[in-house]
Design a protein around this motif. Sequence first.
Motif, PDB file in Angstrom:
ATOM      1  N   SER A   1      40.881  56.179  36.648  1.00  0.00           N
ATOM      2  CA  SER A   1      40.167  57.529  36.606  1.00  0.00           C
ATOM      3  C   SER A   1      39.484  57.553  35.160  1.00  0.00           C
ATOM      4  O   SER A   1      38.195  57.931  35.109  1.00  0.00           O
ATOM      5  N   ALA A   2      40.115  57.315  34.070  1.00  0.00           N
ATOM      6  CA  ALA A   2      39.632  57.318  32.596  1.00  0.00           C
ATOM      7  C   ALA A   2      38.601  56.290  32.699  1.00  0.00           C
ATOM      8  O   ALA A   2      37.646  56.516  31.920  1.00  0.00           O
ATOM      9  N   LEU A   3      38.674  55.267  33.076  1.00  0.00           N
ATOM     10  CA  LEU A   3      37.535  53.808  33.069  1.00  0.00           C
ATOM     11  C   LEU A   3      36.625  54.522  34.003  1.00  0.00           C
ATOM     12  O   LEU A   3      35.370  54.108  33.633  1.00  0.00           O
ATOM     13  N   GLN A   4      36.546  55.324  35.094  1.00  0.00           N
ATOM     14  CA  GLN A   4      35.417  55.540  35.666  1.00  0.00           C
ATOM     15  C   GLN A   4      34.764  56.425  34.953  1.00  0.00           C
ATOM     16  O   GLN A   4      33.351  56.550  35.115  1.00  0.00           O
ATOM     17  N   ALA A   5      35.317  57.453  34.151  1.00  0.00           N
ATOM     18  CA  ALA A   5      34.564  58.039  33.440  1.00  0.00           C
ATOM     19  C   ALA A   5      33.644  57.583  32.267  1.00  0.00           C
ATOM     20  O   ALA A   5      32.374  57.881  31.912  1.00  0.00           O
ATOM     21  N   GLN A   6      33.867  56.201  31.860  1.00  0.00           N
ATOM     22  CA  GLN A   6      33.187  55.521  31.130  1.00  0.00           C
ATOM     23  C   GLN A   6      32.228  54.394  31.380  1.00  0.00           C
ATOM     24  O   GLN A   6      31.473  54.088  31.031  1.00  0.00           O
ATOM     25  N   ILE A   7      32.693  54.042  32.832  1.00  0.00           N
ATOM     26  CA  ILE A   7      32.052  52.983  33.399  1.00  0.00           C
ATOM     27  C   ILE A   7      31.215  53.492  34.785  1.00  0.00           C
ATOM     28  O   ILE A   7      31.914  53.526  35.659  1.00  0.00           O
ATOM     29  N   PRO A   8      30.035  53.566  34.756  1.00  0.00           N
ATOM     30  CA  PRO A   8      29.198  53.710  35.990  1.00  0.00           C
ATOM     31  C   PRO A   8      29.343  52.832  37.039  1.00  0.00           C
ATOM     32  O   PRO A   8      29.410  51.735  36.841  1.00  0.00           O
ATOM     33  N   GLY A   9      29.543  53.328  38.057  1.00  0.00           N
ATOM     34  CA  GLY A   9      29.869  52.608  39.578  1.00  0.00           C
ATOM     35  C   GLY A   9      30.937  51.602  39.426  1.00  0.00           C
ATOM     36  O   GLY A   9      30.926  50.787  40.318  1.00  0.00           O
ATOM     37  N   LEU A  10      31.723  51.977  38.833  1.00  0.00           N
ATOM     38  CA  LEU A  10      33.009  50.905  38.586  1.00  0.00           C
ATOM     39  C   LEU A  10      33.627  51.097  40.269  1.00  0.00           C
ATOM     40  O   LEU A  10      34.007  52.220  40.669  1.00  0.00           O
ATOM     41  N   GLY A  11      34.313  50.078  40.623  1.00  0.00           N
ATOM     42  CA  GLY A  11      34.986  49.960  42.083  1.00  0.00           C
ATOM     43  C   GLY A  11      33.807  49.712  43.131  1.00  0.00           C
ATOM     44  O   GLY A  11      34.363  49.626  44.284  1.00  0.00           O
ATOM     45  N   GLU A  12      32.472  49.527  42.937  1.00  0.00           N
ATOM     46  CA  GLU A  12      31.944  49.291  43.742  1.00  0.00           C
ATOM     47  C   GLU A  12      32.023  47.934  44.930  1.00  0.00           C
ATOM     48  O   GLU A  12      32.091  47.886  46.115  1.00  0.00           O
ATOM     49  N   THR A  13      32.556  46.972  43.847  1.00  0.00           N
ATOM     50  CA  THR A  13      33.050  45.525  44.633  1.00  0.00           C
ATOM     51  C   THR A  13      34.489  45.394  44.044  1.00  0.00           C
ATOM     52  O   THR A  13      34.682  45.657  42.839  1.00  0.00           O
ATOM     53  N   VAL A  14      35.261  45.118  44.859  1.00  0.00           N
ATOM     54  CA  VAL A  14      36.765  44.845  44.740  1.00  0.00           C
ATOM     55  C   VAL A  14      37.340  43.510  45.121  1.00  0.00           C
ATOM     56  O   VAL A  14      37.030  43.222  46.181  1.00  0.00           O
ATOM     57  N   ALA A  15      37.793  42.841  44.130  1.00  0.00           N
ATOM     58  CA  ALA A  15      38.332  41.525  44.054  1.00  0.00           C
ATOM     59  C   ALA A  15      39.889  41.528  44.361  1.00  0.00           C
ATOM     60  O   ALA A  15      40.592  42.425  43.661  1.00  0.00           O
ATOM     61  N   PHE A  16      40.488  40.789  45.298  1.00  0.00           N
ATOM     62  CA  PHE A  16      41.992  40.791  45.383  1.00  0.00           C
ATOM     63  C   PHE A  16      42.637  39.338  45.356  1.00  0.00           C
ATOM     64  O   PHE A  16      42.002  38.313  45.635  1.00  0.00           O
ATOM     65  N   ASP A  17      43.760  39.130  44.559  1.00  0.00           N
ATOM     66  CA  ASP A  17      44.345  38.069  44.349  1.00  0.00           C
ATOM     67  C   ASP A  17      45.863  38.340  44.163  1.00  0.00           C
ATOM     68  O   ASP A  17      46.200  39.393  44.102  1.00  0.00           O
ATOM     69  N   VAL A  18      46.494  37.271  44.259  1.00  0.00           N
ATOM     70  CA  VAL A  18      47.811  37.325  44.052  1.00  0.00           C
ATOM     71  C   VAL A  18      48.507  36.434  42.930  1.00  0.00           C
ATOM     72  O   VAL A  18      48.054  35.106  43.159  1.00  0.00           O
ATOM     73  N   LYS A  19      49.303  36.762  42.099  1.00  0.00           N
ATOM     74  CA  LYS A  19      49.989  35.748  40.838  1.00  0.00           C
ATOM     75  C   LYS A  19      51.331  35.762  41.346  1.00  0.00           C
ATOM     76  O   LYS A  19      52.270  36.457  41.666  1.00  0.00           O
ATOM     77  N   HIS A  20      51.679  34.231  41.080  1.00  0.00           N
ATOM     78  CA  HIS A  20      53.178  34.020  41.345  1.00  0.00           C
ATOM     79  C   HIS A  20      53.937  34.372  40.150  1.00  0.00           C
ATOM     80  O   HIS A  20      53.415  34.086  38.868  1.00  0.00           O
ATOM     81  N   ILE A  21      55.165  34.789  40.132  1.00  0.00           N
ATOM     82  CA  ILE A  21      56.260  34.967  39.102  1.00  0.00           C
ATOM     83  C   ILE A  21      57.615  34.524  39.268  1.00  0.00           C
ATOM     84  O   ILE A  21      57.916  34.509  40.291  1.00  0.00           O
ATOM     85  N   TYR A  22      57.775  33.734  38.192  1.00  0.00           N
ATOM     86  CA  TYR A  22      59.128  32.902  38.317  1.00  0.00           C
ATOM     87  C   TYR A  22      60.167  33.892  38.150  1.00  0.00           C
ATOM     88  O   TYR A  22      60.404  34.727  37.019  1.00  0.00           O
ATOM     89  N   ALA A  23      61.311  33.829  38.893  1.00  0.00           N
ATOM     90  CA  ALA A  23      62.336  34.666  38.654  1.00  0.00           C
ATOM     91  C   ALA A  23      63.290  33.815  37.838  1.00  0.00           C
ATOM     92  O   ALA A  23      63.031  32.906  37.443  1.00  0.00           O
TER      93      ALA A  23
END
Length: 442
Positions: A138-160
């Motif tokens: 929300s704070a970033l939206q107040a600073q960056i106009p149009g934030l989130g019009e395009t959203v990217a998705f991905d997955v990062k692996h984590i070693y136990a």
Amino acid sequence: MIPVSHIFDQSILAALLDHDPVVQEYRAFFSLIDWSLVDRWERCQSSHRRPPLHPESAYIKAFLLRIREGLLYSTQLRQFLLKHPLLIIDFGFHLVLDPQAPYGIDAYRTLPSRFWLGKKLRLLDQSLLQQMLEATVSALQAQIPGLGETVAFDVKHIYAWVKENNMRAYVKERFNKDQILVGDPDCTLGVKRSTNQEQEDGSSKEKKEFLWGYGSGVAAATTPDYGDVVLAEYTQPFNEGDITYFRPLSHRTALALQHFPTHITADAAFDAWYVYEAAVRHGGIAAVPLNQHGHLVYERASDGVPLCPKKLRMQPTYQFDHTYGYRAQRFRCPLLFPHATGEGCDHGQFVKGKGCVKDVNWEKGALMRVTLNRESPLYKAIYTQRTSCERINSQAKELGIERPKVHNRRSVANLNTLTYVIINVRALSRAISINRGLLPMI
């Protein structure tokens, strides 16, 4: 509370807090986080719990420090704070006073033990941390106009943090997926990557790289001037497929933004009809490479109608609710339906008198999936933004997300959320600085 000692009175200690560079650095960092969420959470908990030993905000600040300073273990976190007693005061820990000590506190008795710091990391309320992450969006939206019009998705692996991930250690049945590991009973076995290796006879053989651990799904957005930000994150055991992250990430993204994104982009692992559906419902596209997932490919007309093996446009008959949860359209042989044309065909199904039959997913997202022009400028422009996730993953890796030194899923998930809070706070600081520089001088 500012203590007093035989060396420094309260005014001098207050001045030290105001001028210590480490304290000032963390004050500036924490000022960009909405701590009222933590205060509200504590008030809700106080009605049915005994008073906590220390404020929740003090613990969260300590764990954020742990990640920022690259401290892998609770022991290292405690030692760092003991070397910086002014941080102990400024973070708001309930102090054990000692006027004979230089800073007026007994730091060893004030700080929780190494054991309790580790346990507290596991006990942090994940929903509270998610609210803190949403607040940074929300704070970033107040600073960056149009934030989130395009959203990217991905997955990062984590070693136990288990010996099974140490290839130098001898482990019997290292990759037996049915076992529960002593080092981390919550982690699971999954495939990190799969490659085809060419054999001497010219054939190819699939080689899989396994690991025990978790996956950190992330939804990210980028802008040319402000860089990359995290919109949502979600942690699961590593045996879950990438596509299973989409719906929870999409839900959390919409909550954080308070609106749905127009466009979506991801790699081929996210090629599912409901990913496209999420974009087409809001007038956008899902820039995702087509992945047949091993299924047979059949041709379609430009409007999504299937073509039979003889390249004839098939005839729609009726729609029904498919068991997989979508609306399906049944298509049949155009030479037999709705009426027999008298033309012949040598296909086996035609010879049987039935003709070809295809049940096609007829949702708007499914139609977009097979009709989308993946060579169009719009598709390419949106798909390029998928790299925002790669850059977020790179930042997270530098902060230690890939190999956390904890032994359970809840601790891993909490460290992940706090890591993305740090990334967003950095982005927020950068955005504020950029916007301040854009304002005209008065």
